[in-house]
Design an enzyme around this catalytic site. Sequence first.
Site: not given
Length: 222
Positions: A12, A141
């Site tokens: 990320s 998530m």
Amino acid sequence: MPVPTTTLLAPSILSADFSRLKESIDIATAAGAEWMHCDIMDGNFVPNITFGPFIVQTIAACTSMIIDTHLMIADPDRYIEDFVKAGSHQITVHQEACPHLHRTIQFIKSLGAKAGVSINPGTPVSTLESVLPDLDLVLLMSVNPGFGGQKFIPSSVGKIARLHTMRLNVNPAMVIAVDGGITEENAQEVVSAGADALIAGTAFFKSVDPARTAAKIRAMTR
Ligand code: DX5
Ligand code: ZN
């Protein structure tokens, strides 16, 4: 189609040093990462604000990795086309932000991108049942979205396993990606439960040896 068996790594960019953006992307490329995960936050759907299509375009111009764009924004339909034009190969929207989720998924696909849906830790996997056959990926998530560097929520493992069972029946080629608090230590458990792709911000970019971390994560198999 067989269930994917190799673990895909998606660093990320949120945890990268933005004063050295190109260098950070090169580190991910050299480490063999498959996807570049771009976290888009609007200060509305989530409390934090990050960046928009212009930065995604800059990132896409620096790499041949798959650009995996995670839209943590309210009313994502307004911006999906901009992010595809910026070079996103995959667009993931949040189930919680899309009242017409089926339409949104078809819209992403109509633009030539792969379509993903993300669910928050408080949202059950059963909410994806009707759209599962249409999805290229689910981004589960494992922290509450908004910030990098949070701790993995252990109940996510059971959710991954339930989603894995669901997809085997209706869409075995669909990728299960897990996002938040992934480390070298918990990666095997997450992959064993059914994850195909791991998003790693802190664990990758703050590692003293990102290439070694990447090699360990990518070597995980079910
Ligand atoms: C959280 C983001 C994640 C985050 C991952 O809202 O969606 O992609 O950047 O970062 P780590 O790996 O530090 O939890
Ligand atoms: Zn993300």
